[in-house]
Design an enzyme around this catalytic site. Sequence first.
Site, PDB file in Angstrom:
ATOM      1  N   LEU A   1       0.897  -1.635  -0.072  1.00 59.24           N
ATOM      2  CA  LEU A   1       0.146   0.049  -0.354  1.00 59.24           C
ATOM      3  C   LEU A   1       0.806   1.493   0.168  1.00 59.24           C
ATOM      4  CD1 LEU A   1      -3.260  -0.539   2.009  1.00 59.24           C
ATOM      5  CD2 LEU A   1      -3.041  -0.930  -0.179  1.00 59.24           C
ATOM      6  N   GLU A   2       1.994   0.937   0.230  1.00 52.24           N
ATOM      7  CA  GLU A   2       2.816   2.443   1.281  1.00 52.24           C
ATOM      8  C   GLU A   2       3.637   2.589  -0.319  1.00 52.24           C
ATOM      9  OE1 GLU A   2       2.514   4.416   3.026  1.00 52.24           O
ATOM     10  OE2 GLU A   2       1.588   3.219   4.588  1.00 52.24           O
TER      11      GLU A   2
END
Length: 464
Positions: free
Chosen positions: A191-192
């Site tokens: 996600l990052e």
Amino acid sequence: MLRFRMRNWVKTALCLGVALQADAINAATPENAAPQEAPRPLLRPDRPGAGSGSGDDLTLAAVQVTPRPVARAAGTAPLQASRATNVAEATANSLLQDWIGDFRTRARAAGLSTATLDAAFKGVTYDAKAIKRDRNQSEFTKTIWDYLDSAASDARVTNGKSALAARQALLNRIEQTYGVDKEVVVAVWGLESNYGSYRGDDDIVQSLATLAFDGRRGAFFEAQLVAALKIIEAGDVDPRDMIGSWAGAMGHTQFIPTSYLDYAVDFTGDGKRDIWSDDPSDALASTAAYLKKFGWVTGQPWGVEVALPQGFDYRLANRKIQKSPADWAKLGVLDMDGAPVADHGAASILLPAGGKGAAFMIFRNFAVIERYNTADAYVIGVGHLSDRLKGGPRIKGDWPRGDRALTFAERQEMQRRLTRAGFNTQGVDGRIGPKTIAAIRDFQSAKGLVPDGYASLNLLKTLR
């Protein structure tokens, strides 16, 4: 005083230039064109935008996303807007250099060397893009279901499983060292930075210096800048190799400088805590160390999707109300197979999209992931993606997909109208968090509505 007035004039001119350019872009862009969106919400406990005067730190039904530039057709921006922006930016850069001169005195007092400051600020100029992004981050929203569709998409799951396989030995060592599930670490990575494929390309020193000089959240960004310089002085990274997002998040798992100083680890043993290079070892281990530091419980899930019984008292869906899974089962709250949830400790019921959306029984590890990013959508995204990486199913519950996310202005309007009606949200900041949800529940109860705390457009229409 003159410098203060000059700075305010520059900010006004820059805002005007940005607005004029935006008008020109909108006029030349097809109506169905939309900004590209980053895959993660922006709210973080120690990052810009995480706190507010009303205490509403969580974004529930509406998830903030970062707009990325839309390509502009050549020649569409008014010439006068371009010239005004160029003049303002040149003046802003001159003032930034003055600010850096003053800041250097404070930095040296904080123990930083002249050599580090010279190297770090060499070539640094005013970054208008960072200011524009900082101003716009509250305006763009998406629903939690749209966010989760992206966060745990088939492509992200497939790529995550490939990353697990490719780094199996490393991830097993990290899991054994810190007791944090390797799938959770990889989900954060996914996600990052999309498993390291997009780590940001902004010069961190330049972005932070610009944002600190700007002054809107000057104290926060100056603290981050000092921390970034300490990282450089320690020899972990060269100044121009310190790149990341416009707001200072860096590396594979997007640590901000202060979090890096406190929690990053040298897992490879090479004497550097390197989160920037193509090798993600230190970054992934640092993420596990961070989660462990904030109380990760080995073997406990972040949460479990549950089915609520007919006639469930929605006022019980409150983070402050905790019961054992067995006690929730007595109230009819069961897993999606109709069985009681295993006893993983005290748990709360979370309804991120109200009574018409999916429901989750959440445990302590939910709050631990929340330390990384306070948005419920982000935590569910990390948790659900990690479950999918383990071979778990998709979320089975329905979502109110016919609803749209409230705009920032509409969320503020809802807070104002609730407060005027006697249901005080304790602030108007456009963030739908615990205090606003409590006010919504009280209003819903008073009107004979389902008290699920969901900030919907229909609720706003009722308030109107």
